[in-house]
Scaffold this motif. Structure first.
Motif, PDB file in Angstrom:
ATOM      1  N   ARG A   1       4.126  16.500  -4.693  1.00  0.00           N
ATOM      2  CA  ARG A   1       3.876  15.537  -3.619  1.00  0.00           C
ATOM      3  C   ARG A   1       5.112  14.689  -3.311  1.00  0.00           C
ATOM      4  N   GLN A   2       6.284  15.194  -3.642  1.00  0.00           N
ATOM      5  CA  GLN A   2       7.488  14.393  -3.423  1.00  0.00           C
ATOM      6  C   GLN A   2       7.795  14.195  -1.939  1.00  0.00           C
ATOM      7  N   ASP A   3       7.512  15.201  -1.127  1.00  0.00           N
ATOM      8  CA  ASP A   3       7.744  15.034   0.311  1.00  0.00           C
ATOM      9  C   ASP A   3       6.886  13.900   0.866  1.00  0.00           C
ATOM     10  N   GLN A   4       5.608  13.882   0.467  1.00  0.00           N
ATOM     11  CA  GLN A   4       4.703  12.843   0.949  1.00  0.00           C
ATOM     12  C   GLN A   4       5.096  11.471   0.397  1.00  0.00           C
ATOM     13  N   ALA A   5       5.528  11.456  -0.869  1.00  0.00           N
ATOM     14  CA  ALA A   5       5.973  10.186  -1.459  1.00  0.00           C
ATOM     15  C   ALA A   5       7.204   9.661  -0.735  1.00  0.00           C
ATOM     16  N   ALA A   6       8.147  10.556  -0.460  1.00  0.00           N
ATOM     17  CA  ALA A   6       9.359  10.144   0.243  1.00  0.00           C
ATOM     18  C   ALA A   6       9.038   9.631   1.641  1.00  0.00           C
TER      19      ALA A   6
ATOM     20  N   ALA B   1       0.825  -1.206   0.000  1.00  0.00           N
ATOM     21  CA  ALA B   1       0.000   0.000   0.000  1.00  0.00           C
ATOM     22  C   ALA B   1       0.862   1.261   0.000  1.00  0.00           C
ATOM     23  N   LEU B   2       1.919   1.256   0.793  1.00  0.00           N
ATOM     24  CA  LEU B   2       2.805   2.422   0.852  1.00  0.00           C
ATOM     25  C   LEU B   2       3.528   2.648  -0.477  1.00  0.00           C
ATOM     26  N   LEU B   3       3.953   1.576  -1.105  1.00  0.00           N
ATOM     27  CA  LEU B   3       4.632   1.701  -2.394  1.00  0.00           C
ATOM     28  C   LEU B   3       3.676   2.220  -3.466  1.00  0.00           C
ATOM     29  N   ALA B   4       2.449   1.713  -3.473  1.00  0.00           N
ATOM     30  CA  ALA B   4       1.464   2.173  -4.445  1.00  0.00           C
ATOM     31  C   ALA B   4       1.164   3.658  -4.239  1.00  0.00           C
ATOM     32  N   SER B   5       1.046   4.065  -2.985  1.00  0.00           N
ATOM     33  CA  SER B   5       0.806   5.478  -2.672  1.00  0.00           C
ATOM     34  C   SER B   5       1.961   6.347  -3.175  1.00  0.00           C
ATOM     35  N   ALA B   6       3.194   5.909  -2.908  1.00  0.00           N
ATOM     36  CA  ALA B   6       4.361   6.675  -3.348  1.00  0.00           C
ATOM     37  C   ALA B   6       4.417   6.749  -4.872  1.00  0.00           C
ATOM     38  N   HIS B   7       4.131   5.641  -5.535  1.00  0.00           N
ATOM     39  CA  HIS B   7       4.180   5.611  -6.998  1.00  0.00           C
ATOM     40  C   HIS B   7       3.186   6.605  -7.602  1.00  0.00           C
ATOM     41  N   ILE B   8       1.991   6.639  -7.082  1.00  0.00           N
ATOM     42  CA  ILE B   8       0.982   7.584  -7.588  1.00  0.00           C
ATOM     43  C   ILE B   8       1.450   9.022  -7.381  1.00  0.00           C
ATOM     44  N   GLN B   9       1.983   9.306  -6.218  1.00  0.00           N
ATOM     45  CA  GLN B   9       2.379  10.685  -5.916  1.00  0.00           C
ATOM     46  C   GLN B   9       3.594  11.124  -6.741  1.00  0.00           C
ATOM     47  N   ILE B  10       4.454  10.173  -7.097  1.00  0.00           N
ATOM     48  CA  ILE B  10       5.607  10.507  -7.925  1.00  0.00           C
ATOM     49  C   ILE B  10       5.208  10.708  -9.377  1.00  0.00           C
ATOM     50  N   SER B  11       4.379   9.803  -9.890  1.00  0.00           N
ATOM     51  CA  SER B  11       4.120   9.773 -11.331  1.00  0.00           C
ATOM     52  C   SER B  11       2.885  10.564 -11.763  1.00  0.00           C
ATOM     53  N   GLU B  12       1.943  10.786 -10.853  1.00  0.00           N
ATOM     54  CA  GLU B  12       0.665  11.373 -11.270  1.00  0.00           C
ATOM     55  C   GLU B  12       0.335  12.706 -10.602  1.00  0.00           C
ATOM     56  N   MET B  13       1.065  13.079  -9.551  1.00  0.00           N
ATOM     57  CA  MET B  13       0.680  14.259  -8.783  1.00  0.00           C
ATOM     58  C   MET B  13       1.861  15.223  -8.686  1.00  0.00           C
ATOM     59  N   GLU B  14       1.564  16.506  -8.841  1.00  0.00           N
ATOM     60  CA  GLU B  14       2.585  17.531  -8.728  1.00  0.00           C
ATOM     61  C   GLU B  14       2.777  17.937  -7.265  1.00  0.00           C
TER      62      GLU B  14
END
Length: 281
Positions: free
Chosen positions: A45-50, A30-43
């Motif tokens: 959101r890198q802090d949250q992805a990290a 779940a955490l990896l999927a969340s990070a992937h979405i925030q990296i690839s689809e959302m502007e």
């Protein structure tokens, strides 16, 4: 939420799933999927992805995918010190082929961005230890060593290139190693082996053999010089070249006090020279 491209809702859902999951695999996924979405689809959101990736690593420190995602974030944000840490962790988990790629990447980051030549060189040398024929890593390492005072390191690099490549390439690198080794005062026996290896691997060894004999003479190694001259005599067909080798053998015998052998060699040299002269008439 994903089908409607509601990425915020998808991330919130995945965050709740991660918090509710009692198993490490489900929580990490779940955490990896969340990070992937925030990296690839959302502007933005890198802090949250990290943060999601670091949480995933706290659950599974050996999660290679999380480290790869963090690598992307650090590159995007030009955070090179933490990037090096992430690459080091990834290297510890990777197989041999991926370790090779990571070492080369680490070398370039240390060299081109952090300007840490010792760490860059160490990384390139690790890569070459796995694949001595990795030309880009070799060229970077050679450039770093040429720009430093570490001439023994450069000598080791050239010897390693000879061992890795073999054939005529080995002759080239061994001859370079022999010349450098002599210049910096390396062990003379090892330099002698470099010369012999260069000659053995050369398609046309004549010039290297002559240079080797000159080195033996300069360094006062008469026994090896006699062996080299005898070897040259056995393979040289040209009458003038044979006469020159015989004359060298005569001088060597004379220096060692063997007058009879010196006279014999000089006579043979004169006979060869005379035979060559008659053939021109």
């Amino acid at each position: 939420a994903v089908s409607r491209k509601d990425w915020v809702g998808a991330v919130e859902l995945l965050t709740r799933q991660a918090a509710a999951s009692s198993g490490t695999e489900g929580r990490t996924a779940a955490l990896l999927a969340s990070a992937h979405i925030q990296i690839s689809e959302m502007e933005g959101r890198q802090d949250q992805a990290a943060a999601a990736l670091r949480e995933a690593l706290s659950v599974r420190p050996d999660n290679y995918t999380a480290l790869r995602f963090l690598r992307v974030i650090h590159y995007d944000r030009e955070e090179y010190a933490p990037l090096v840490d992430v690459l080091g962790q990834a290297r510890a988990l990777a197989g041999a082929g991926e370790q090779l790629r990571i070492d080369y990447e680490l070398g370039r980051v240390h060299d081109e961005v952090l300007q840490d030549a010792p760490k860059a060189l160490a990384a390139f040398q690790r890569a070459l230890a796995q694949d001595g024929r990795l030309i880009p890593a070799f060229l970077y390492a050679e450039q770093l060593l040429n720009g430093s005072s570490d001439k023994p390191g450069l000598l080791a690099l050239w010897r390693g290139a000879a061992d890795a490549w073999g054939g005529p390439d080995a002759s080239w690198w061994r001859a370079r190693a022999a010349r450098l080794g002599d210049l910096i005062g390396a062990d003379a026996d090892e330099v002698a082996l470099d010369w012999l290896s260069a000659i053995d691997a050369a398609p046309v060894p004549g010039f290297l053999a002559e240079e080797h004999r000159h080195w033996l003479q300069l360094r006062g190694r008469p026994d090896e010089l006699a062996t080299a001259l005898q070897s040259s005599l056995a393979t040289t067909k040209d009458p003038r070249a044979r006469a020159a080798v015989l004359a060298d053998l005569g001088r060597l015998a004379s220096q060692s006090g063997d007058r009879a052998m010196a006279l014999q060699r000089f006579d043979e040299a004169l006979e060869r020279a005379a035979s060559d002269a008659r053939s021109l008439v």
